[in-house]
Scaffold this active site. Sequence first.
Site, short mmCIF file in Angstrom:
data_model
loop_
_atom_site.label_atom_id
_atom_site.label_comp_id
_atom_site.label_asym_id
_atom_site.label_seq_id
_atom_site.Cartn_x
_atom_site.Cartn_y
_atom_site.Cartn_z
N HIS A 63 0.82 -1.21 0.00
CA HIS A 63 0.00 0.00 0.00
C HIS A 63 0.86 1.27 0.00
CE1 HIS A 63 -3.53 -2.43 1.90
NE2 HIS A 63 -3.51 -2.53 0.60
N HIS A 64 2.14 1.14 -0.38
CA HIS A 64 2.98 2.35 -0.34
C HIS A 64 2.49 3.37 -1.36
CE1 HIS A 64 4.79 0.49 -3.86
NE2 HIS A 64 5.42 1.62 -4.10
N LYS A 69 -2.60 -2.58 -7.90
CA LYS A 69 -2.94 -2.96 -9.27
C LYS A 69 -2.42 -4.35 -9.58
CE LYS A 69 -4.26 -1.37 -13.38
NZ LYS A 69 -5.00 -2.63 -13.50
N LYS A 93 7.51 -4.68 -10.15
CA LYS A 93 7.41 -4.34 -11.58
C LYS A 93 6.97 -2.88 -11.77
CE LYS A 93 5.39 -7.67 -13.59
NZ LYS A 93 4.31 -8.55 -14.02
N ASP A 98 8.33 2.78 -13.11
CA ASP A 98 7.79 4.05 -12.61
C ASP A 98 6.30 4.20 -12.86
OD1 ASP A 98 10.20 4.99 -11.54
OD2 ASP A 98 10.87 5.71 -13.50
N LYS A 105 -2.79 -8.82 -6.84
CA LYS A 105 -3.11 -9.89 -7.79
C LYS A 105 -4.36 -10.60 -7.32
CE LYS A 105 -1.50 -11.65 -11.59
NZ LYS A 105 -0.80 -10.90 -12.65
N SER A 361 -2.15 -0.24 -18.73
CA SER A 361 -3.27 -0.19 -17.77
C SER A 361 -3.25 1.14 -17.01
CB SER A 361 -3.15 -1.32 -16.75
OG SER A 361 -3.76 -2.49 -17.23
P1 NAD Z 1 -3.49 -16.45 -21.76
O1 NAD Z 1 -4.43 -17.25 -20.95
O2 NAD Z 1 -4.00 -15.51 -22.78
O3 NAD Z 1 -2.42 -17.39 -22.48
C1 NAD Z 1 -1.70 -18.41 -21.83
C2 NAD Z 1 -1.32 -19.43 -22.89
O4 NAD Z 1 -0.47 -20.41 -22.29
C3 NAD Z 1 -2.53 -20.18 -23.45
O5 NAD Z 1 -2.42 -20.27 -24.85
C4 NAD Z 1 -2.45 -21.52 -22.76
O6 NAD Z 1 -3.02 -22.57 -23.53
C5 NAD Z 1 -0.95 -21.69 -22.64
N1 NAD Z 1 -0.56 -22.66 -21.62
C6 NAD Z 1 -1.18 -22.98 -20.47
N2 NAD Z 1 -0.53 -23.95 -19.82
C7 NAD Z 1 0.57 -24.23 -20.59
C8 NAD Z 1 1.64 -25.15 -20.47
N3 NAD Z 1 1.73 -25.98 -19.42
N4 NAD Z 1 2.58 -25.17 -21.44
C9 NAD Z 1 2.49 -24.34 -22.50
N5 NAD Z 1 1.49 -23.46 -22.68
C10 NAD Z 1 0.54 -23.41 -21.73
O7 NAD Z 1 -2.58 -15.68 -20.66
P2 NAD Z 1 -1.70 -14.38 -20.87
O8 NAD Z 1 -2.51 -13.22 -20.43
O9 NAD Z 1 -1.07 -14.40 -22.20
O10 NAD Z 1 -0.60 -14.61 -19.72
C11 NAD Z 1 0.56 -15.39 -19.94
C12 NAD Z 1 1.60 -15.06 -18.89
O11 NAD Z 1 1.92 -13.66 -18.98
C13 NAD Z 1 1.18 -15.31 -17.45
O12 NAD Z 1 2.32 -15.70 -16.71
C14 NAD Z 1 0.74 -13.95 -16.99
O13 NAD Z 1 0.82 -13.79 -15.58
C15 NAD Z 1 1.73 -13.07 -17.70
N6 NAD Z 1 1.30 -11.68 -17.86
C16 NAD Z 1 0.15 -11.37 -18.51
C17 NAD Z 1 -0.19 -10.03 -18.68
C18 NAD Z 1 -1.41 -9.61 -19.47
O14 NAD Z 1 -1.55 -8.40 -19.72
N7 NAD Z 1 -2.25 -10.51 -19.91
C19 NAD Z 1 0.60 -9.02 -18.12
C20 NAD Z 1 1.79 -9.37 -17.47
C21 NAD Z 1 2.13 -10.70 -17.35
#
Ligand code: NAD
Length: 468
Positions: A63-64, A69, A93, A98, A105, A361
């Site tokens: 909460h700093h 988010k 992150k 910044d 989460k 975002s």
């Molecule tokens: P998503 O659900 O759109 O896509 C995830 C993909 O990974 C899917 O195609 C799924 O079938 C595949 N998958 C699932 N299990 C798997 C496995 N064991 N091996 C290989 N592929 C597998 O999710 P996303 O939003 O693209 O998020 C992906 C990663 O990015 C996550 O770690 C998430 O925390 C991170 N992330 C997402 C965002 C965002 O804006 N969406 C932002 C920052 C970080």
Amino acid sequence: MSGYKFYEQVNKAFDRAAAHTKIEKGLLDQLKACNDILHIQFPVEMDDGSIRVIDGYRVEHSHHKMPTKGGIRYSTMVNEDETMALAALMTYKCAVVDVPFGGAKGGIKIDPKKFSVTELERITRRYTFELYKKNFIGAGNDVPAPDMGSGEREMGWIFDTFRQLSNDINAEGCVTGKPVGQGGIRGRKEATGRGVYFGIKEACSNAEDMKELGLSKGIADKTFILQGLGNVGYHTAMYMIEAGAKMIGVAEYDASIYDEKGIDLKDLMQYKNENNGGISGYDKATQLNSNTAVLEKECDILIPAALENQITESNAPNIKAKIIGEAANGPTTDVAHEVIKSRGALIIPDNYLNAGGVTVSYFEWLKNIQHVRFGRMGKRFEENSYKKILSVIETISDRKFTEDELAVLAQGGGERELVDSGLEETMVNAYNEINELRKYHGVDLRTAAFISAINKVGFMYKGMGIFP
Ligand code: NAD
């Protein structure tokens, strides 16, 4: 996955970096702690009339800065430890790039593929109601976003539920990643992948660093292997390919494929969409014998973009990529990180590389609380000013601009252009900041990103003091 402690992994990396800062232990403990942890269990009626109890989580790590988010994950692997780890990563992150938010989460423990759209809507709305009742959502306190298994549609439901419950004038800012028609921003869907691309591009543009890796400067002609062809993975691959890189391997939950001549992204995506999100059976590339085998193939850049705990002590010694671009959160375990580092490869860490999503975002949230689209006030004014300058140039020279040239030269910044420019600026600046810290402290990029974050958040606490 059993026995794997994600939050502990994040804290190990934190501790390694903290040793390079001057912050005292008590404050470091506060920086690591999760300030609020919510675990809820709520009933939802299924389409057949039966009732299912669903587990949901929301963790506000720090909460700093307010609001906090972080995305909401829809997955059967969601648990408290994972949500705490991901919330903590969000704090670090945001500080690295910044973005003035604390980290949070959320998670809903379901496999979204196993529910109908109407069931998913009821689950999402009830989860939002629970967050609202407990004061875990709102433009000024906690703002969710999409993550694995969720996207624009779910964010639209969250916004609509919140606005039915609250008469907050800033209700649109209660969640980001919304459809554009519901207060979303152009470029958010692509933002994380676009940011991953900008980060890898910036790393590859440093000739000296590339020479150390035995690579040439630039992205063009580099080969890459991608794990997870979801929102982040697809957009990362799209921009990498547009810049001239070649995708030679893909891993999904059901299979992994390889073709050194390159894999057609659009064709594979179409196959995936028609085959329940999987790539097993895709016959225009070689199918390997497991869904992770392709991670160990020769390539310049490996991009894990699926989930955590994918590069572990068991496969790290076989991974040959010279650059690991962590698009997913927590894809590399602590031990695997050391193995890859000792081989001399460069890991571009998650706590920097996938920050494009939260950066855009932030822009969306700013748009929502300002109640005006970026570019609306200035675009036409800029265009008219450029036209005047161009006409002066035409008057004092023999040059007459064509209609096409004028359209390009006199273009003002609309929402999409401004978002993209702000995102690139953020990713480039942050990369250079952590790369300088890496060299100064003689550490890796992950540790450098943590040093940057710990100093920024620690400095803020020192300035504010501890209440009361
Ligand atoms: P998503 O659900 O759109 O896509 C995830 C993909 O990974 C899917 O195609 C799924 O079938 C595949 N998958 C699932 N299990 C798997 C496995 N064991 N091996 C290989 N592929 C597998 O999710 P996303 O939003 O693209 O998020 C992906 C990663 O990015 C996550 O770690 C998430 O925390 C991170 N992330 C997402 C965002 C965002 O804006 N969406 C932002 C920052 C970080």
